[in-house]
Design a protein around this motif. Sequence first.
Motif, short mmCIF file in Angstrom:
data_model
loop_
_atom_site.label_atom_id
_atom_site.label_comp_id
_atom_site.label_asym_id
_atom_site.label_seq_id
_atom_site.Cartn_x
_atom_site.Cartn_y
_atom_site.Cartn_z
N VAL A 303 1.15 -1.21 -0.20
CA VAL A 303 -0.28 0.14 -0.30
C VAL A 303 0.84 1.81 -0.07
CG1 VAL A 303 -1.64 0.98 1.11
CG2 VAL A 303 -2.14 -0.97 1.20
N LEU A 304 1.32 2.25 -0.89
CA LEU A 304 1.72 3.58 -1.42
C LEU A 304 1.00 4.67 -1.05
CD1 LEU A 304 4.62 4.42 -1.68
CD2 LEU A 304 3.21 4.12 -4.07
N ILE A 305 1.25 5.37 -0.07
CA ILE A 305 0.20 6.71 0.56
C ILE A 305 1.46 7.33 0.32
CG2 ILE A 305 0.04 8.01 2.47
CD1 ILE A 305 -1.00 5.30 3.73
N ASN A 306 0.76 8.70 -0.95
CA ASN A 306 1.67 9.53 -1.17
C ASN A 306 0.89 11.13 -0.32
OD1 ASN A 306 2.80 11.85 -2.19
ND2 ASN A 306 2.82 11.53 -4.14
N ILE A 307 1.64 11.42 0.55
CA ILE A 307 0.90 12.30 1.82
C ILE A 307 0.18 13.54 1.09
CG2 ILE A 307 1.27 14.19 3.74
CD1 ILE A 307 3.56 10.49 4.49
N PRO A 308 1.44 14.21 0.13
CA PRO A 308 1.08 16.05 -0.01
C PRO A 308 -0.27 15.28 -1.38
CG PRO A 308 2.78 15.65 -0.57
CD PRO A 308 2.56 14.17 -0.27
N ASN A 309 -0.18 14.48 -2.17
CA ASN A 309 -1.48 13.79 -3.05
C ASN A 309 -2.86 13.36 -2.51
OD1 ASN A 309 -2.06 13.78 -6.78
ND2 ASN A 309 -1.17 12.01 -5.81
N TYR A 310 -2.63 13.18 -0.55
CA TYR A 310 -3.63 12.90 -0.24
C TYR A 310 -4.25 11.45 -1.06
CZ TYR A 310 -3.69 17.69 0.88
OH TYR A 310 -3.75 18.78 1.17
N SER A 311 -3.31 10.76 -1.83
CA SER A 311 -3.74 9.23 -2.58
C SER A 311 -3.39 8.10 -1.90
CB SER A 311 -3.27 9.35 -4.01
OG SER A 311 -1.40 9.10 -3.80
N LEU A 312 -3.99 6.85 -1.54
CA LEU A 312 -3.58 5.79 -1.54
C LEU A 312 -3.62 4.72 -2.30
CD1 LEU A 312 -4.54 3.52 1.73
CD2 LEU A 312 -4.86 2.44 -0.38
N THR A 313 -2.75 4.01 -2.68
CA THR A 313 -2.90 2.87 -3.70
C THR A 313 -1.99 1.47 -3.57
OG1 THR A 313 -2.40 4.93 -5.39
CG2 THR A 313 -2.04 2.30 -6.07
N VAL A 314 -3.50 0.93 -3.77
CA VAL A 314 -2.73 -0.94 -3.31
C VAL A 314 -1.98 -1.35 -4.53
CG1 VAL A 314 -3.74 -3.49 -2.17
CG2 VAL A 314 -5.03 -0.55 -1.61
N VAL A 315 -1.17 -1.52 -4.44
CA VAL A 315 -0.23 -2.47 -5.96
C VAL A 315 -0.06 -3.77 -5.19
CG1 VAL A 315 2.06 -2.60 -7.14
CG2 VAL A 315 0.45 -0.46 -7.06
N GLU A 316 -0.47 -5.00 -5.43
CA GLU A 316 0.00 -6.50 -6.16
C GLU A 316 0.43 -7.40 -7.32
OE1 GLU A 316 -3.81 -7.95 -3.42
OE2 GLU A 316 -4.15 -7.07 -5.16
N ASN A 317 1.75 -7.81 -6.67
CA ASN A 317 2.42 -7.94 -7.78
C ASN A 317 2.39 -7.39 -9.37
OD1 ASN A 317 2.69 -9.92 -6.71
ND2 ASN A 317 0.91 -11.45 -7.34
N GLN A 318 2.80 -6.21 -9.02
CA GLN A 318 3.78 -4.46 -9.96
C GLN A 318 2.15 -4.06 -10.60
OE1 GLN A 318 6.57 -6.36 -12.69
NE2 GLN A 318 7.19 -5.73 -10.86
N ASN A 319 0.45 -4.75 -9.68
CA ASN A 319 -0.46 -4.31 -11.02
C ASN A 319 -0.91 -3.17 -9.70
OD1 ASN A 319 -0.30 -5.02 -13.48
ND2 ASN A 319 -0.62 -7.46 -12.30
N THR A 320 -1.50 -1.89 -10.12
CA THR A 320 -2.47 -1.19 -8.95
C THR A 320 -3.80 -2.20 -9.44
OG1 THR A 320 -1.46 0.12 -9.75
CG2 THR A 320 -3.69 0.73 -9.05
#
Length: 526
Positions: A303-320
């Motif tokens: 789970v990748l969170i970019n704080i200034p972008n207000y975004s959370l992304t889940v990546v599994e085996n290089q796929n979002t």
Amino acid sequence: MNRYCLFVVLLALLSCKKESILDLDTFKISNSNDKEGEVIEIDTTLISAFRNKSISDFYSSRDNQTVWQSEKNRKIILERIKNCESEGLNPSDYSISKLLELEKKFTEFEESEQVNYDLLLTYNFQKYLNHLHSGKLDPKKLYTNWDLSIEKLDIKTVLNDALEKDSLAGEIQKCQPKALTYGKLIKALSLINEFPEDKTKPVVTSDEKIEPKTTNPAIVAVKKKLLYWKDLESNDSITSYYDSETVEALKKFQTRHGLISDGVIGKSTVTALNFTKDERKHQIIANLERWRWYSKPFAPNYVLINIPNYSLTVVENQNTTMSKRIVVGKSKRKTPVLTSVLQTVVFNPTWTVPPTILKEDLIPELIQNRNALKNKGIGIYDSKNNEIDPVKWDSSRPRGYRYVQKPGYYNALGVVKINFPNRYSVYLHDTNHRNLFERNDRSLSSGCVRIEKPLEFAQLLLDNPKKYSAEKIDSIVATKETLFLGIKKRYAIYQWYWTAWCEDGKLIFRNDIYNLDAGLYAQLRN
């Protein structure tokens, strides 16, 4: 006394100092015609003068002999250092001017001068590799809320592998951070370097917003800014009228900067427009440094969170597999930068009021109205965990109690939270203020990360659609009973901070909500 002895004395004196400060200008270049490529034994006193264990270990593993006899290897090193600005590093940090000067005279060196050059090349090259791999600065010395463990580079192994395998360029490549965003930042730096000198003037407006199809003197400056950044293609209409072509160009600009792309020129848009090319370039360089602070490969699932972008992304085996909008900590209560592993999903969590909110908000409210907390579903508990009547609450010792909000839809944590080990006591959670996700500026929490539609996220983490279907999760929430479920599939979490990158050949920027970029750049170039 010959020059070699003087050189030994000089370095011996340097070694007596607390830190070794090597003045490159003291080294002279002779007119000797010694043959290039000769291996020369090095006096260990000269090596120890650098007070650098990595260098000592490396030369010890090479029998304390010179190693850069190969012109090919020397040129690879010099080229990388000379062009390291393309990576956001500073060539002068590695004495590139003096190294290039010495290289021109290499075939004329006496033995002592070849030894000197060999040591200086190693010293500056290992410094460059360390900066490339782990960054120039230490985040733990800069910030109190950055919990990143810097992975140190094994210089001896890297250099030995390069020499023994004759693969210097390949070993340098291995030292670079592997993250996809790092590559996007390298590209962003290349893109911004293609822009000409920024001669545009700042956009100056009143406090009122500028709407489309209106006339305003500031529109001329706006159009020139948009032309400069290539969002506006035509310069046929540099007038004070805010025409439809400029509106569409501004929407592109707003999208690239994470603003609401409505074509309305307000305060946030003007602030973004008034960044100069140099300021944006510095921002990219600061972000490159941040990404060098974590050079390890990412986990397969994360789970990748970019704080200034207000975004959370889940990546599994290089796929979002999922993306969510989030709310992060306000400037006074910043969301920490860290890495960890997701551990537990908690449905219907209780919320224990933290000390700051208790002191600043709830105690004053409770003093005025003893039923204030009861109306919010917050119970008062004594040291024996007995709930007490608010009427019996002792206002002279308010910290002698625990204040716990019962589970429910209007609980401050909402109906679900996700725990992970960290020293800041932060977690991911739902919220009882679900309308906040519609706002553009979502730096609003006390440090934890709030997630939009978190039950979908929880279902993904539990990774068992049959056992934990959407209907089953809804039924669990409906009970209003707290339930802890372990996350069996391993998901790393990277709670990160970056404000620049590129997508599809376009520069992307975000508001530096914690005001970190300019200060970091200044320290990098100190």
